[in-house]
Scaffold this active site. Structure first.
Site, PDB file in Angstrom:
ATOM      1  N   GLY A 153       0.804  -1.229   0.000  1.00  0.00           N
ATOM      2  CA  GLY A 153       0.000   0.000   0.000  1.00  0.00           C
ATOM      3  C   GLY A 153       0.834   1.274   0.000  1.00  0.00           C
ATOM      4  N   GLU A 188      -4.384   5.221 -11.995  1.00  0.00           N
ATOM      5  CA  GLU A 188      -5.379   4.179 -12.225  1.00  0.00           C
ATOM      6  C   GLU A 188      -6.745   4.716 -11.838  1.00  0.00           C
ATOM      7  OE1 GLU A 188      -4.266  -0.207 -11.469  1.00  0.00           O
ATOM      8  OE2 GLU A 188      -5.423   0.348  -9.711  1.00  0.00           O
ATOM      9  N   ILE A 191     -11.725   2.996  -7.792  1.00  0.00           N
ATOM     10  CA  ILE A 191     -13.004   2.301  -7.649  1.00  0.00           C
ATOM     11  C   ILE A 191     -13.553   2.584  -6.251  1.00  0.00           C
ATOM     12  CG2 ILE A 191     -14.173   0.047  -7.771  1.00  0.00           C
ATOM     13  CD1 ILE A 191     -12.899   0.922 -10.432  1.00  0.00           C
ATOM     14  N   LYS A 225      -4.192  -5.698   4.511  1.00  0.00           N
ATOM     15  CA  LYS A 225      -5.212  -6.649   4.970  1.00  0.00           C
ATOM     16  C   LYS A 225      -5.071  -6.957   6.461  1.00  0.00           C
ATOM     17  CE  LYS A 225      -4.429  -8.692   0.491  1.00  0.00           C
ATOM     18  NZ  LYS A 225      -3.525  -9.659  -0.186  1.00  0.00           N
ATOM     19  N   GLU A 276      -2.965  -6.938  -9.267  1.00  0.00           N
ATOM     20  CA  GLU A 276      -1.551  -7.311  -9.360  1.00  0.00           C
ATOM     21  C   GLU A 276      -1.412  -8.796  -9.090  1.00  0.00           C
ATOM     22  OE1 GLU A 276       1.186  -6.027  -6.413  1.00  0.00           O
ATOM     23  OE2 GLU A 276      -0.185  -6.334  -4.757  1.00  0.00           O
ATOM     24  N   ARG A 280       4.462 -15.242  -4.601  1.00  0.00           N
ATOM     25  CA  ARG A 280       4.913 -15.838  -3.330  1.00  0.00           C
ATOM     26  C   ARG A 280       3.732 -16.447  -2.606  1.00  0.00           C
ATOM     27  NH1 ARG A 280       2.378 -12.031  -0.102  1.00  0.00           N
ATOM     28  NH2 ARG A 280       2.458  -9.923  -0.931  1.00  0.00           N
TER      29      ARG A 280
HETATM   30  P1  ADP Z   1       0.124  -3.006  -3.028  1.00  0.00           P
HETATM   31  O1  ADP Z   1       0.985  -3.775  -4.005  1.00  0.00           O
HETATM   32  O2  ADP Z   1       0.787  -1.779  -2.513  1.00  0.00           O
HETATM   33  O3  ADP Z   1      -0.449  -3.872  -1.961  1.00  0.00           O
HETATM   34  P2  ADP Z   1      -2.355  -3.167  -4.585  1.00  0.00           P
HETATM   35  O4  ADP Z   1      -2.435  -2.762  -6.007  1.00  0.00           O
HETATM   36  O5  ADP Z   1      -2.317  -4.640  -4.297  1.00  0.00           O
HETATM   37  O6  ADP Z   1      -1.089  -2.453  -3.909  1.00  0.00           O
HETATM   38  O7  ADP Z   1      -3.559  -2.514  -3.778  1.00  0.00           O
HETATM   39  C1  ADP Z   1      -3.679  -2.604  -2.373  1.00  0.00           C
HETATM   40  C2  ADP Z   1      -5.069  -2.153  -1.955  1.00  0.00           C
HETATM   41  O8  ADP Z   1      -5.314  -0.803  -2.360  1.00  0.00           O
HETATM   42  C3  ADP Z   1      -6.205  -2.939  -2.586  1.00  0.00           C
HETATM   43  O9  ADP Z   1      -6.486  -4.118  -1.867  1.00  0.00           O
HETATM   44  C4  ADP Z   1      -7.341  -1.935  -2.517  1.00  0.00           C
HETATM   45  O10 ADP Z   1      -7.881  -1.879  -1.213  1.00  0.00           O
HETATM   46  C5  ADP Z   1      -6.658  -0.621  -2.784  1.00  0.00           C
HETATM   47  N1  ADP Z   1      -6.682  -0.292  -4.239  1.00  0.00           N
HETATM   48  C6  ADP Z   1      -5.749  -0.595  -5.162  1.00  0.00           C
HETATM   49  N2  ADP Z   1      -6.099  -0.144  -6.376  1.00  0.00           N
HETATM   50  C7  ADP Z   1      -7.293   0.465  -6.246  1.00  0.00           C
HETATM   51  C8  ADP Z   1      -8.183   1.162  -7.139  1.00  0.00           C
HETATM   52  N3  ADP Z   1      -7.889   1.315  -8.439  1.00  0.00           N
HETATM   53  N4  ADP Z   1      -9.323   1.678  -6.617  1.00  0.00           N
HETATM   54  C9  ADP Z   1      -9.633   1.558  -5.315  1.00  0.00           C
HETATM   55  N5  ADP Z   1      -8.836   0.913  -4.421  1.00  0.00           N
HETATM   56  C10 ADP Z   1      -7.678   0.384  -4.864  1.00  0.00           C
END
Ligand code: ADP
Length: 483
Positions: A153, A188, A191, A225, A276, A280
């Protein structure tokens, strides 16, 4: 397993995940090697393996590869975090003639680049979110600025209007440059109130790919999470099949080897898009193991050994419902700041339907150096209500004194009507700040520790005739916990 190449495994990690991996290795008759740093000399994981080897730190590639050579390990398991998604580590392990229990170096590299990963998935027909490398049209706001090399995050910023974009791009680039050594960012579509639903996949060197259904991971704080469950209350059989097929297509597109996770964001209309791919084992893998009757670490080792996945897609079923709560050393009443201290009393729950993946024991010293995850509490029940009821019971029974933690907070979340109703999204905890409000009648921590170890009072309660006894503490379950 077929011809046994892997006979001794070094686990390049610490805490609960190192111990969890040792469990499976021992069950498979494979010798175990732990590594430990100066701070972790007395750590539980370092005493949980056949051998333990001192390293400078858990990110020191050379020192870890040396440790594997010196201990005659044939393979290295990186766990999660640290070097688990580091292509340079994968390369160094392979160059030393060792087996990495994980995907190929090239897969780690391309999936570690969020833009490249999205392009590969788009080409493979997996739905992705609208993405821009410079300012999008005004009607596309709000948007999210993300780090290309991001994780955990970090480097993520929500932007409401076009005039705030420039500042956000610069700030995110600075933050991700510092955190990941890569200051590339992209934009991006944001949402609103989405769910995070991910699919566990496995791929072997014989060209077989399977998915092991979904995990709902929408209970997050700052995009990280905290509580995960499967099945997701938001997914019906058709959606599950569509998401599973998309995840398998994603795995096939990169010739994935080992265990991985394809993360999706699910919007209010129920449409899903690729977020993504994590190359792992995930922290939350136990809920999948329990509902599918599999051992993902065992499959990782088999695959690394050149064997086939031990089941086919048709063999796999989801049975019952499982939840995981992450137990952190942190203070929910104080902006969730990481907590330190020594674990004075540790009596985790047990009984039917409970699994504990723990990295600590009584006497463990928790410092600031590492991730504050202490343990994971996992429950299973024939359905979601039963699984929640077990989690509430288990959190009530969990005694962890000496280090502030989030057990009470988790208990409030899983017992809440909103959580029970399955009405969750990634902003759930932001809307429910009441879960982290202070308990009105809290017994001082020192008194609790003193009572539970049978001495007469700690610092704040020494000499007072009202120090609670352990029995008193036991009677006041709602308020005795050290949070
Ligand atoms: P990281 O690799 O830093 O964990 P992620 O792309 O997996 O980043 O996103 C982590 C969290 O951020 C997601 O589980 C979601 O809660 C929020 N998130 C990511 N992208 C979006 C989006 N486009 N719109 C709304 N929430 C998002």
């Amino acid at each position: 397993m077929g011809a046994k190449m892997i006979q001794r495994v070094l686990v390049a990690n610490r805490g609960e995940i190192a111990i969890r991996i040792f469990h499976t290795l021992r069950e498979m008759g494979i010798a175990t090697v732990a590594v430990f740093t100066d701070e972790d000399e007395a750590a539980f994981h370092a005493r949980s393996a056949d051998q333990a080897y001192h390293v400078g730190n858990y990110l020191d590639i050379e020192s870890l590869v040396d440790a594997a050579r010196m201990t005659h390990a044939d393979a290295v398991h990186p766990g999660y975090g640290f070097l688990a998604e580091n292509a340079e580590f994968a390369k160094a392990v392979a160059e030393a003639g060792l087996i990495l229990i994980g995907p190929r170096e090239g897969t780690i590299r391309s999936m570690g680049d969020k833009l490249e990963a999205k392009q590969i998935m788009k080409n493979a027909g997996v739905p992705t979110l609208p993405t821009w490398e410079r300012a999008p049209p005004a009607d596309q706001f709000p948007i999210l600025v993300k780090a290309v090399g991001g994780g955990g995050g970090k480097g993520m910023r929500r932007v409401e209007t076009p005039d705030e974009l420039d500042h956000a791009l610069k700030a995110a680039a600075r933050e991700s440059g510092k955190a990941f050594g890569d200051d590339r960012v992209f934009i991006e579509k944001y949402i609103e109130k989405p769910r995070h639903v991910e699919i566990q996949i496995l791929g072997d060197s014989h060209g077989s790919y399977v998915h092991l259904f979904e995990r709902e991971c929408s209970i997050q704080r700052r995009h990280q999470k905290i509580i995960e469950e499967t099945p997701s209350p938001a997914i019906d059989p058709e959606k599950r099949e569509a998401m599973g097929a998309a995840a398998v297509a994603a795995a096939r597109a990169v010739g994935y080897l080992g265990a991985g996770t394809v993360e999706f964001i699910l919007d209010r209309a129920g449409d899903f898009c690729f977020l993504e791919m994590n190359t792992r084992l995930q922290v939350e893998h136990p809920v999948t193991e329990w509902t599918t009757g599999t051992d993902l670490v065992r499959e990782q080792i088999r695959i690394a050994n050149g064997d086939r996945i031990s089941f086919t897609q048709e063999d796999l079923r989801q049975t019952g419902h499982s939840i995981e709560c992450r137990i952190y050393a942190e203070d929910p009443e104080n902006e969730f700041r990481p907590a330190t201290g020594s674990v004075e009393v540790y009596r985790p729950p047990d009984g039917p339907g409970i699994r504990l993946d723990s990295g600590i024991e009584e006497g463990s010293v928790i410092g600031f150096q590492y991730d504050p995850l202490l343990a994971k509490l996992i429950t299973w029940g024939p359905d979601r209500d039963a699984s929640i009821a077990r989690m509430v019971r288990a959190l009530h029974d969990f005694v962890l004194l000496g280090v502030r933690n989030n057990i009470d907070f988790l208990c409030r979340v899983v017992s809440s009507p909103a959580f029970r109703a399955g009405d969750i999204d990634t902003q759930f905890l932001e809307r429910h700040s009441e879960f982290s409000e202070p308990e009105p009648e809290r017994i001082p921590v020192e008194a609790l520790v003193a009572a539970s170890v049978g001495t007469s009072g700690g610092r704040s309660s020494a000499g007072t005739p009202t120090s609670p006894t352990f029995a008193d503490v036991w009677q006041t379950r709602e308020s005795w916990r050290n949070t």
